[in-house]
Design a protein around this motif. Structure first.
Motif, PDB file in Angstrom:
ATOM      1  N   GLU A   1       0.075   1.695  11.267  1.00  9.73           N
ATOM      2  CA  GLU A   1      -0.563   1.041  10.127  1.00  9.73           C
ATOM      3  C   GLU A   1      -1.231  -0.265  10.561  1.00  9.73           C
ATOM      4  O   GLU A   1      -2.281  -0.635  10.026  1.00  9.73           O
ATOM      5  CB  GLU A   1       0.465   0.781   9.028  1.00  9.73           C
ATOM      6  CG  GLU A   1      -0.087   0.111   7.778  1.00  9.73           C
ATOM      7  CD  GLU A   1      -1.214   0.872   7.106  1.00  9.73           C
ATOM      8  OE1 GLU A   1      -2.032   0.225   6.414  1.00  9.73           O
ATOM      9  OE2 GLU A   1      -1.295   2.111   7.263  1.00  9.73           O
TER      10      GLU A   1
ATOM     11  N   ARG B   1      -7.367   0.959  12.369  1.00  5.94           N
ATOM     12  CA  ARG B   1      -8.823   0.905  12.563  1.00  5.94           C
ATOM     13  C   ARG B   1      -9.252   1.432  13.926  1.00  5.94           C
ATOM     14  O   ARG B   1     -10.417   1.798  14.117  1.00  5.94           O
ATOM     15  CB  ARG B   1      -9.325  -0.522  12.353  1.00  5.94           C
ATOM     16  CG  ARG B   1      -9.273  -0.968  10.895  1.00  5.94           C
ATOM     17  CD  ARG B   1      -9.675  -2.418  10.713  1.00  5.94           C
ATOM     18  NE  ARG B   1      -9.662  -2.812   9.311  1.00  5.94           N
ATOM     19  CZ  ARG B   1      -8.574  -3.160   8.651  1.00  5.94           C
ATOM     20  NH1 ARG B   1      -7.394  -3.160   9.272  1.00  5.94           N
ATOM     21  NH2 ARG B   1      -8.632  -3.504   7.373  1.00  5.94           N
TER      22      ARG B   1
ATOM     23  N   GLU C   1      -6.779   4.776   3.178  1.00  2.00           N
ATOM     24  CA  GLU C   1      -6.002   3.808   2.405  1.00  2.00           C
ATOM     25  C   GLU C   1      -4.520   3.918   2.722  1.00  2.00           C
ATOM     26  O   GLU C   1      -4.039   4.975   3.145  1.00  2.00           O
ATOM     27  CB  GLU C   1      -6.221   4.016   0.910  1.00  2.00           C
ATOM     28  CG  GLU C   1      -5.769   5.370   0.401  1.00  2.00           C
ATOM     29  CD  GLU C   1      -6.313   5.695  -0.987  1.00  2.00           C
ATOM     30  OE1 GLU C   1      -5.490   5.957  -1.883  1.00  2.00           O
ATOM     31  OE2 GLU C   1      -7.551   5.690  -1.152  1.00  2.00           O
ATOM     32  N   SER C   2      -3.799   2.823   2.524  1.00  4.08           N
ATOM     33  CA  SER C   2      -2.368   2.823   2.783  1.00  4.08           C
ATOM     34  C   SER C   2      -1.617   3.445   1.611  1.00  4.08           C
ATOM     35  O   SER C   2      -2.134   3.493   0.485  1.00  4.08           O
ATOM     36  CB  SER C   2      -1.873   1.387   3.001  1.00  4.08           C
ATOM     37  OG  SER C   2      -1.764   0.714   1.758  1.00  4.08           O
TER      38      SER C   2
ATOM     39  N   TYR D   1      -1.436   1.556  -1.762  1.00  2.00           N
ATOM     40  CA  TYR D   1      -2.556   1.549  -2.709  1.00  2.00           C
ATOM     41  C   TYR D   1      -2.285   2.484  -3.887  1.00  2.00           C
ATOM     42  O   TYR D   1      -2.401   2.089  -5.055  1.00  2.00           O
ATOM     43  CB  TYR D   1      -3.811   1.965  -1.965  1.00  2.00           C
ATOM     44  CG  TYR D   1      -5.125   1.716  -2.665  1.00  2.00           C
ATOM     45  CD1 TYR D   1      -5.428   0.491  -3.241  1.00  2.00           C
ATOM     46  CD2 TYR D   1      -6.106   2.715  -2.689  1.00  2.00           C
ATOM     47  CE1 TYR D   1      -6.655   0.250  -3.839  1.00  2.00           C
ATOM     48  CE2 TYR D   1      -7.341   2.487  -3.280  1.00  2.00           C
ATOM     49  CZ  TYR D   1      -7.612   1.261  -3.854  1.00  2.00           C
ATOM     50  OH  TYR D   1      -8.835   1.028  -4.443  1.00  2.00           O
TER      51      TYR D   1
ATOM     52  N   ASP E   1      -5.794  -2.709  -2.055  1.00  2.00           N
ATOM     53  CA  ASP E   1      -4.974  -2.199  -0.961  1.00  2.00           C
ATOM     54  C   ASP E   1      -4.408  -3.398  -0.203  1.00  2.00           C
ATOM     55  O   ASP E   1      -4.717  -4.555  -0.502  1.00  2.00           O
ATOM     56  CB  ASP E   1      -5.813  -1.305  -0.044  1.00  2.00           C
ATOM     57  CG  ASP E   1      -4.971  -0.319   0.750  1.00  2.00           C
ATOM     58  OD1 ASP E   1      -3.738  -0.487   0.798  1.00  2.00           O
ATOM     59  OD2 ASP E   1      -5.550   0.610   1.350  1.00  2.00           O
ATOM     60  N   THR E   2      -3.596  -3.142   0.797  1.00  2.00           N
ATOM     61  CA  THR E   2      -2.926  -4.217   1.517  1.00  2.00           C
ATOM     62  C   THR E   2      -3.884  -5.148   2.249  1.00  2.00           C
ATOM     63  O   THR E   2      -3.522  -6.285   2.557  1.00  2.00           O
ATOM     64  CB  THR E   2      -1.919  -3.633   2.521  1.00  2.00           C
ATOM     65  OG1 THR E   2      -2.593  -2.682   3.364  1.00  2.00           O
ATOM     66  CG2 THR E   2      -0.784  -2.920   1.785  1.00  2.00           C
ATOM     67  N   ASP E   3      -5.097  -4.671   2.537  1.00  2.00           N
ATOM     68  CA  ASP E   3      -6.070  -5.526   3.224  1.00  2.00           C
ATOM     69  C   ASP E   3      -6.999  -6.251   2.249  1.00  2.00           C
ATOM     70  O   ASP E   3      -7.958  -6.895   2.667  1.00  2.00           O
ATOM     71  CB  ASP E   3      -6.899  -4.710   4.219  1.00  2.00           C
ATOM     72  CG  ASP E   3      -7.725  -3.617   3.551  1.00  2.00           C
ATOM     73  OD1 ASP E   3      -7.653  -3.464   2.307  1.00  2.00           O
ATOM     74  OD2 ASP E   3      -8.448  -2.900   4.275  1.00  2.00           O
TER      75      ASP E   3
ATOM     76  N   SER F   1      -8.949  -4.846   0.023  1.00  2.00           N
ATOM     77  CA  SER F   1     -10.107  -4.032  -0.361  1.00  2.00           C
ATOM     78  C   SER F   1      -9.735  -3.041  -1.447  1.00  2.00           C
ATOM     79  O   SER F   1      -8.556  -2.873  -1.780  1.00  2.00           O
ATOM     80  CB  SER F   1     -10.647  -3.275   0.856  1.00  2.00           C
ATOM     81  OG  SER F   1      -9.732  -2.263   1.260  1.00  2.00           O
TER      82      SER F   1
END
Length: 327
Positions: free
Chosen positions: A243, A247, A260-261, A264, A299-301, A303
């Protein structure tokens, strides 16, 4: 809602207090995440816990026994993550194909909590033979796959709903989430790579539609919900990433940029659970990306990936990977 009338289209405008969940929004709520060992189920359980819920996490893989999936993730690990997030996680080993085990589970929830407010049917685990038409596989293999797939994807959901909904409808405002892959709109126009997988996921979407009609008179809501390209433990392993380094997989799978994680879709379920107007979605087929636009979670980032719109407008058209405007 009459037995033959379609659900009304929901008002998709943001609801009051639609900010991301924080603190104890769901304190006092009791959830059952059936199939919460890993993937979307784990993400949902943890996010419900982060909102303060008590979450029963079920599955076949415990610290002492693995299912035929032979994955290392356990229900105890998920329950511990629920605790760490701020909720209360309770791991119960259950084979949801065995009615007596499911009945005992619901009796335990009733005895310990006195109510059930949220049911998430996320049970899966079938092995699919991909990229072969129905006539290219042997009939014996195909029928075995069909029986196995439908038992794990459909029978488990039906058995769990049969017992759990008897408790859930005792308290008005209950929520049932049928986890699936693909929205009704997308699946209606796209073949899902396998005859058997296509059938299974269409059946799950239809179960949510049917439950919506049966639950509405009891003040409860049922929806079908799909994540996008989910970075489950198995998916990350398949791409040779974690995780933290996901990328890196974009180099060999450019469209993985829209992934997506599990958190999300977990935040999507938590947002539905706290929405006082959740009945507006009754019977609908929803996605994590769609609900993020309505409820304001990310999401966790930070986005908001909208995978199903991306698939339709970019990937399926053979265009180069470009997530601009899609996350």
């Amino acid at each position: 809602m009459g037995p033959s009338s379609p659900p009304e289209a929901p008002d998709s405008s943001p609801v009051p207090n639609s900010a991301p969940l924080t603190g104890s929004d769901l304190a006092g709520r009791v959830a059952l995440v059936a199939g919460g060992t890993r993937g979307a189920g784990r993400g949902i359980a943890v996010q419900l816990g982060a909102a303060g819920a008590t979450v029963y996490v079920t599955g076949r893989t415990s610290g002492s026994e693995r299912s035929e999936m032979d994955r290392p993730e356990t229900i105890e690990e998920t329950a511990a993550l629920v605790d760490a997030a701020g909720g209360r996680g309770i791991a119960v080993q259950v084979d949801h194909l065995v009615p007596d085990q499911v009945s005992a589970l619901v009796a335990r929830i009733s005895g310990e909590q006195g109510a059930l407010h949220i049911l998430v049917n996320d049970i899966w685990g079938a092995e699919i033979e991909w990229n072969k038409s129905v006539w290219e596989s042997s009939l014996d293999t195909g029928l075995h796959t069909l029986r196995h797939t439908l038992r794990l994807a459909v029978d488990t959901h039906a058995i769990t709903s049969h017992f759990a909904l008897q408790l859930l409808i005792e308290t008005p405002g209950g929520l049932v989430v049928e986890m699936t892959d693909g929205t009704d709109e997308y699946n209606a126009d796209n073949y899902r790579v396998s005859f058997f997988y296509d059938l299974a996921k269409a059946a799950v979407n239809r179960m949510a539609f049917a439950l919506a009609h049966e639950l509405a008179p009891h003040g409860a809501t049922a929806v079908a919900l799909t994540p996008g390209w989910l970075r489950s433990e198995a998916m990350l392993q398949a791409h040779g990433v974690t995780e933290a380094t996901w990328r890196d997989a974009i180099a060999h799978a450019p469209h993985f940029a829209i992934s997506e994680s599990p958190a999300y879709v977990g935040r999507a379920v938590a947002a539905l659970a706290r929405d006082p107007e959740v009945a507006r979605w009754n019977g609908q087929s929803l996605s994590s990306g769609q609900l993020a636009q309505v409820y304001g979670f990310t999401d966790t980032d930070g986005s908001r990936p909208d995978a199903w719109r991306y698939l339709t407008e970019v990937q399926d058209r053979g265009l180069p990977a470009d997530v601009t405007g899609y996350r």
